[in-house]
Design an enzyme around this catalytic site. Structure first.
Site, PDB file in Angstrom:
ATOM      1  N   ASN A  50     -57.071 -50.832  50.367  1.00 48.78           N
ATOM      2  CA  ASN A  50     -56.035 -51.757  50.824  1.00 48.78           C
ATOM      3  C   ASN A  50     -56.193 -52.036  52.316  1.00 48.78           C
ATOM      4  OD1 ASN A  50     -55.159 -49.066  51.144  1.00 48.78           O
ATOM      5  ND2 ASN A  50     -53.001 -49.616  51.054  1.00 48.78           N
ATOM      6  N   GLU A  63     -57.395 -52.892  44.593  1.00 49.55           N
ATOM      7  CA  GLU A  63     -58.013 -53.424  43.372  1.00 49.55           C
ATOM      8  C   GLU A  63     -58.571 -54.824  43.612  1.00 49.55           C
ATOM      9  OE1 GLU A  63     -55.082 -52.089  43.775  1.00 49.55           O
ATOM     10  OE2 GLU A  63     -54.339 -51.081  41.996  1.00 49.55           O
ATOM     11  N   CYS A  98     -50.407 -52.726  40.946  1.00 47.15           N
ATOM     12  CA  CYS A  98     -49.204 -53.555  41.074  1.00 47.15           C
ATOM     13  C   CYS A  98     -49.313 -54.751  40.112  1.00 47.15           C
ATOM     14  CB  CYS A  98     -49.037 -54.033  42.516  1.00 47.15           C
ATOM     15  SG  CYS A  98     -50.126 -55.390  42.976  1.00 47.15           S
ATOM     16  N   CYS A 101     -52.100 -57.226  40.837  1.00 44.57           N
ATOM     17  CA  CYS A 101     -53.440 -56.696  40.557  1.00 44.57           C
ATOM     18  C   CYS A 101     -53.695 -56.608  39.056  1.00 44.57           C
ATOM     19  CB  CYS A 101     -53.625 -55.344  41.227  1.00 44.57           C
ATOM     20  SG  CYS A 101     -53.880 -55.508  43.006  1.00 44.57           S
TER      21      CYS A 101
END
Ligand code: THU
Length: 145
Positions: A50, A63, A98, A101
């Site tokens: 991230n 991701e 999430c 993603c």
């Protein structure tokens, strides 16, 4: 490929790649570093972390970064995904992708795409993409009959 057909060396390679990526995460705002690794159809592994931003919504998930790396390297399909976050031991939950993603994974993965969750010490639960994103919308909806 289902979770059952992923070999143990492949899973370990995914875990190492995701952990290495997590160590590179840029997460000064959330202090929640995440690493992700994607195994593609050729057996290659692509990792991402991230990358947050002072304008918070502009942050990038691990991701999404891993999928970008896969596409850049010529990979076309995701065969397995592993996500490493801080959850699972001293925190309340394992890090699962999430919502955004999950949809991004849907673009490159089948319904039975295995998604493994891990933390810094152990592998946790695994899910299929269909479990995390049921009744989903994807590229097949737009293909011509
Ligand atoms: N994050 C990811 O990278 N992947 C996920 O699936 C969940 C959340 C990141 C976004 C943000 O940088 C931090 O974790 C806290 O939400």
């Amino acid at each position: 490929m289902s979770p059952l057909t992923l070999t143990e060396p492949q899973r370990q390679a995914l875990l190492q790649a995701a952990r290495a990526a997590q160590r590179m995460a840029y997460a000064p705002y959330s202090r929640y570093p995440v690493g992700a690794a994607v195994l593609d159809e050729q057996g290659h592994i692509h990792a991402g972390c991230n990358v947050e931003n002072a304008a918070y919504p502009e942050g990038l998930c691990a991701e999404a970064a891993a999928l970008s790396a896969m596409v850049l390297a010529g990979g076309q399909r995701a065969r397995a995904v592993l996500v490493v976050g801080n959850g699972g031991q001293n925190h309340s939950a394992w890090t699962t992708p999430c919502g955004g993603c999950r949809q991004k994974l849907r673009e490159f993965g089948a319904a039975d795409l295995p998604i493994f969750c891990a933390n810094n010490t152990q592998l946790g639960p695994s899910y299929t993409l269909a479990q995390l994103l049921p009744e989903s919308f994807g590229p097949d909806h737009l293909s011509k009959p």
